[in-house]
Design a protein around this motif. Structure first.
Motif, PDB file in Angstrom:
ATOM      1  N   HIS A   1      -7.701   3.704  -7.938  1.00  0.00           N
ATOM      2  CA  HIS A   1      -8.510   2.917  -6.075  1.00  0.00           C
ATOM      3  C   HIS A   1      -7.532   1.957  -6.656  1.00  0.00           C
ATOM      4  O   HIS A   1      -7.088   1.419  -7.461  1.00  0.00           O
ATOM      5  N   LEU A   2      -6.983   1.498  -5.804  1.00  0.00           N
ATOM      6  CA  LEU A   2      -5.909   0.204  -5.039  1.00  0.00           C
ATOM      7  C   LEU A   2      -7.537  -0.099  -4.784  1.00  0.00           C
ATOM      8  O   LEU A   2      -7.938  -0.452  -3.221  1.00  0.00           O
ATOM      9  N   GLY A   3      -7.521  -2.259  -4.622  1.00  0.00           N
ATOM     10  CA  GLY A   3      -7.688  -2.658  -4.445  1.00  0.00           C
ATOM     11  C   GLY A   3      -6.920  -4.263  -3.707  1.00  0.00           C
ATOM     12  O   GLY A   3      -5.829  -4.997  -4.533  1.00  0.00           O
TER      13      GLY A   3
ATOM     14  N   ALA B   1      -6.753   2.107  -0.943  1.00  0.00           N
ATOM     15  CA  ALA B   1      -6.152   3.480  -0.963  1.00  0.00           C
ATOM     16  C   ALA B   1      -6.777   4.041  -2.170  1.00  0.00           C
ATOM     17  O   ALA B   1      -7.591   3.181  -3.217  1.00  0.00           O
ATOM     18  N   THR B   2      -7.788   5.199  -2.484  1.00  0.00           N
ATOM     19  CA  THR B   2      -8.048   5.913  -3.559  1.00  0.00           C
ATOM     20  C   THR B   2      -7.837   7.528  -3.576  1.00  0.00           C
ATOM     21  O   THR B   2      -6.973   8.240  -2.683  1.00  0.00           O
ATOM     22  N   ARG B   3      -8.218   7.824  -4.202  1.00  0.00           N
ATOM     23  CA  ARG B   3      -7.260   9.088  -4.912  1.00  0.00           C
ATOM     24  C   ARG B   3      -8.427  10.022  -6.077  1.00  0.00           C
ATOM     25  O   ARG B   3      -8.707   9.631  -6.914  1.00  0.00           O
ATOM     26  N   GLU B   4      -9.536  10.707  -4.936  1.00  0.00           N
ATOM     27  CA  GLU B   4     -10.482  10.879  -5.947  1.00  0.00           C
ATOM     28  C   GLU B   4     -10.687  12.053  -6.370  1.00  0.00           C
ATOM     29  O   GLU B   4      -9.779  13.177  -6.458  1.00  0.00           O
ATOM     30  N   SER B   5     -11.627  12.444  -7.459  1.00  0.00           N
ATOM     31  CA  SER B   5     -11.607  12.881  -8.649  1.00  0.00           C
ATOM     32  C   SER B   5     -11.946  13.929  -8.109  1.00  0.00           C
ATOM     33  O   SER B   5     -13.088  14.377  -7.322  1.00  0.00           O
ATOM     34  N   HIS B   6     -11.422  15.530  -9.062  1.00  0.00           N
ATOM     35  CA  HIS B   6     -11.964  16.654  -8.188  1.00  0.00           C
ATOM     36  C   HIS B   6     -13.182  17.667  -9.307  1.00  0.00           C
ATOM     37  O   HIS B   6     -14.216  18.042  -8.431  1.00  0.00           O
ATOM     38  N   GLU B   7     -13.271  16.396  -9.873  1.00  0.00           N
ATOM     39  CA  GLU B   7     -14.794  16.690 -11.351  1.00  0.00           C
ATOM     40  C   GLU B   7     -15.933  16.128  -9.925  1.00  0.00           C
ATOM     41  O   GLU B   7     -16.774  15.584 -10.539  1.00  0.00           O
ATOM     42  N   TYR B   8     -15.018  14.876  -9.521  1.00  0.00           N
ATOM     43  CA  TYR B   8     -16.171  14.127  -8.619  1.00  0.00           C
ATOM     44  C   TYR B   8     -16.032  13.740  -8.226  1.00  0.00           C
ATOM     45  O   TYR B   8     -15.265  12.525  -7.653  1.00  0.00           O
TER      46      TYR B   8
ATOM     47  N   VAL C   1       0.963  -0.373   0.043  1.00  0.00           N
ATOM     48  CA  VAL C   1       0.207   0.102  -0.073  1.00  0.00           C
ATOM     49  C   VAL C   1       0.956   1.295   0.039  1.00  0.00           C
ATOM     50  O   VAL C   1       0.200   2.611  -1.233  1.00  0.00           O
ATOM     51  N   ARG C   2       1.765   1.430   0.702  1.00  0.00           N
ATOM     52  CA  ARG C   2       2.919   2.138   0.657  1.00  0.00           C
ATOM     53  C   ARG C   2       3.516   2.469  -0.649  1.00  0.00           C
ATOM     54  O   ARG C   2       3.604   3.688  -0.941  1.00  0.00           O
ATOM     55  N   ALA C   3       3.988   1.590  -0.799  1.00  0.00           N
ATOM     56  CA  ALA C   3       4.609   1.602  -2.365  1.00  0.00           C
ATOM     57  C   ALA C   3       3.543   2.366  -3.355  1.00  0.00           C
ATOM     58  O   ALA C   3       4.659   2.464  -4.597  1.00  0.00           O
ATOM     59  N   VAL C   4       2.389   1.304  -3.365  1.00  0.00           N
ATOM     60  CA  VAL C   4       1.344   2.316  -4.135  1.00  0.00           C
ATOM     61  C   VAL C   4       0.901   3.378  -4.341  1.00  0.00           C
ATOM     62  O   VAL C   4       0.409   4.263  -5.456  1.00  0.00           O
ATOM     63  N   ARG C   5       1.250   4.130  -3.204  1.00  0.00           N
ATOM     64  CA  ARG C   5       0.211   5.229  -3.560  1.00  0.00           C
ATOM     65  C   ARG C   5       1.199   6.397  -3.736  1.00  0.00           C
ATOM     66  O   ARG C   5       0.071   6.950  -4.866  1.00  0.00           O
ATOM     67  N   PRO C   6       1.820   7.200  -4.020  1.00  0.00           N
ATOM     68  CA  PRO C   6       2.269   7.651  -4.950  1.00  0.00           C
ATOM     69  C   PRO C   6       2.445   6.988  -6.424  1.00  0.00           C
ATOM     70  O   PRO C   6       2.134   8.508  -7.460  1.00  0.00           O
ATOM     71  N   TYR C   7       2.228   6.323  -6.531  1.00  0.00           N
ATOM     72  CA  TYR C   7       1.337   6.464  -8.636  1.00  0.00           C
ATOM     73  C   TYR C   7      -0.098   6.186  -8.253  1.00  0.00           C
ATOM     74  O   TYR C   7      -0.234   6.418  -9.663  1.00  0.00           O
ATOM     75  N   LEU C   8      -0.881   5.949  -7.563  1.00  0.00           N
ATOM     76  CA  LEU C   8      -2.444   6.708  -7.265  1.00  0.00           C
ATOM     77  C   LEU C   8      -2.492   7.997  -7.593  1.00  0.00           C
ATOM     78  O   LEU C   8      -2.631   8.624  -8.474  1.00  0.00           O
ATOM     79  N   ASP C   9      -0.415   8.544  -7.312  1.00  0.00           N
ATOM     80  CA  ASP C   9      -0.822  10.037  -7.122  1.00  0.00           C
ATOM     81  C   ASP C   9      -0.933  10.259  -8.006  1.00  0.00           C
ATOM     82  O   ASP C   9      -1.347  11.951  -9.306  1.00  0.00           O
ATOM     83  N   GLU C  10       0.145   9.916  -9.429  1.00  0.00           N
ATOM     84  CA  GLU C  10       0.578   9.522 -10.515  1.00  0.00           C
ATOM     85  C   GLU C  10      -0.790   9.946 -11.386  1.00  0.00           C
ATOM     86  O   GLU C  10      -0.776  10.170 -12.410  1.00  0.00           O
ATOM     87  N   ALA C  11      -1.297   8.597 -11.600  1.00  0.00           N
ATOM     88  CA  ALA C  11      -2.529   8.470 -12.361  1.00  0.00           C
ATOM     89  C   ALA C  11      -3.412   9.550 -12.060  1.00  0.00           C
ATOM     90  O   ALA C  11      -3.784  10.288 -13.172  1.00  0.00           O
ATOM     91  N   SER C  12      -3.883   9.708 -10.731  1.00  0.00           N
ATOM     92  CA  SER C  12      -4.826  10.893 -10.547  1.00  0.00           C
ATOM     93  C   SER C  12      -4.473  12.047 -11.101  1.00  0.00           C
ATOM     94  O   SER C  12      -4.856  12.587 -11.396  1.00  0.00           O
ATOM     95  N   GLU C  13      -3.176  12.779 -11.050  1.00  0.00           N
ATOM     96  CA  GLU C  13      -2.690  14.270 -11.695  1.00  0.00           C
ATOM     97  C   GLU C  13      -2.683  13.927 -13.086  1.00  0.00           C
ATOM     98  O   GLU C  13      -3.330  14.684 -14.143  1.00  0.00           O
TER      99      GLU C  13
ATOM    100  N   VAL D   1       7.227  -2.889  -7.263  1.00  0.00           N
ATOM    101  CA  VAL D   1       7.233  -3.430  -5.596  1.00  0.00           C
ATOM    102  C   VAL D   1       7.326  -4.472  -6.218  1.00  0.00           C
ATOM    103  O   VAL D   1       7.865  -5.767  -6.452  1.00  0.00           O
ATOM    104  N   PRO D   2       8.418  -5.129  -4.178  1.00  0.00           N
ATOM    105  CA  PRO D   2       8.742  -6.617  -4.022  1.00  0.00           C
ATOM    106  C   PRO D   2       8.050  -7.845  -3.691  1.00  0.00           C
ATOM    107  O   PRO D   2       6.412  -7.392  -3.626  1.00  0.00           O
ATOM    108  N   ALA D   3       7.799  -8.979  -5.571  1.00  0.00           N
ATOM    109  CA  ALA D   3       7.510 -10.027  -5.312  1.00  0.00           C
ATOM    110  C   ALA D   3       7.528 -10.390  -3.932  1.00  0.00           C
ATOM    111  O   ALA D   3       8.236  -9.723  -3.080  1.00  0.00           O
ATOM    112  N   GLY D   4       5.786 -10.814  -3.319  1.00  0.00           N
ATOM    113  CA  GLY D   4       5.779 -11.359  -1.688  1.00  0.00           C
ATOM    114  C   GLY D   4       5.327 -10.498  -0.756  1.00  0.00           C
ATOM    115  O   GLY D   4       5.408 -10.763   0.355  1.00  0.00           O
TER     116      GLY D   4
END
Length: 265
Positions: free
Chosen positions: A113-115, A126-133, A94-106, A255-258
């Motif tokens: 979303h990460l699920g 984790a979720t990065r919400e759209s400013h439009e919705y 989750v920690r490793a993915v968060r910056p990439y969620l920010d990148e995609a959102s921007e 992201v590391p395997a395992g």
């Protein structure tokens, strides 16, 4: 009276009191903003009223359950939130993915979303919400059946169709797949294109694109982009797919395997 029940995974016999406590917390969590009464909890879990009352009072004293001023209504307590937050904070992926969620959102201006697959459901981590919705309720910590969302279908497509549960499936919108055959056909298309598409199957007016993260085999995690139908043009859809494919490639390379130094199961 024995406090052990049927054998749990690994051959260890289940502790009945612990199992009952977990079942109670799961029931209260699933009810959301609908508090429960003592009798319905006792009946629902098949527990004597006196035993359920004692269990509730113990959990109230420790913050896992809360009650109203009359002492007749029960809901999930704040310690459930604290424990859930600890899970998110301690998970290296989750920690490793968060910056990439920010990148995609921007890059896209849409909700990302990460699920993670949990049985037949997907838990939102984790979720990065759209400013439009903007949603009025955060999806983090919530669950959705895997058959209705882009995240779930991306992950189900990483598994054989023989693993799919028998239908009929729960209906969320008129577009929801309700049969195993319809879902299997959709998953075949998902495997062919390399990502899933949820066209208003879980939420009316919302289209989702899901991408399994294959740092596990089969994948347990996925990322998705959700966009209102009103903003989804062919050009925007093509850009969403291109950006999310790039995000997936970066994550699978980073992201590391395992899951890091500790291999959780």
């Amino acid at each position: 009276m024995s406090e052990t029940g049927d054998a749990a995974p690994g051959g260890v016999r289940e502790v009945k009191s612990a199992a009952r406590t977990v079942e109670l917390l799961e029931v209260l969590a699933a009810r959301g903003d609908r508090p429960a009464r003592l009798q319905e909890l006792a009946d629902g879990l098949g527990v004597p009223r006196s035993s359920m009352y004692a269990l509730l009072q113990t959990l109230i004293s420790r913050g896992w359950v809360r009650t109203d001023v009359t002492g007749s209504l029960y809901g999930i307590g704040i310690h459930a939130l604290l424990t859930g937050t600890s899970y998110l904070d301690s998970d290296p992926r989750v920690r490793a993915v968060r910056p990439y969620l920010d990148e995609a959102s921007e890059a896209l201006g849409e909700t990302i979303h990460l699920g993670r697959l949990d049985g037949h459901d997907v838990a939102y981590l984790a979720t990065r919400e759209s400013h439009e919705y903007l949603r009025t309720i955060s999806r983090v910590g919530r669950r959705l059946p895997a058959h209705v969302g882009a995240l779930g279908k991306a992950l189900l497509a990483e598994r054989p169709d023989a693993d799919l549960p028998e239908g009929p499936y729960e209906v969320f919108t008129p577009n929801t797949h309700t049969s195993r055959e319809a879902l299997a056909a959709d998953l075949a298309r998902t495997r062919e294109r390399g990502y899933s598409v949820d066209r208003e199957e879980g939420v009316a007016g919302i289209v989702g694109f899901g991408f399994a993260l294959r740092y596990d085999v089969p994948a347990l995690d996925a990322v998705s982009c959700s966009v209102p139908v009103a903003r989804l043009t062919p050009a925007h859809e093509a850009r969403i797919v291109a950006v999310m494919r790039e995000i997936r490639a970066k994550l699978e390379a980073t992201v590391p395997a395992g899951g890091g130094s500790i291999h959780w199961r």
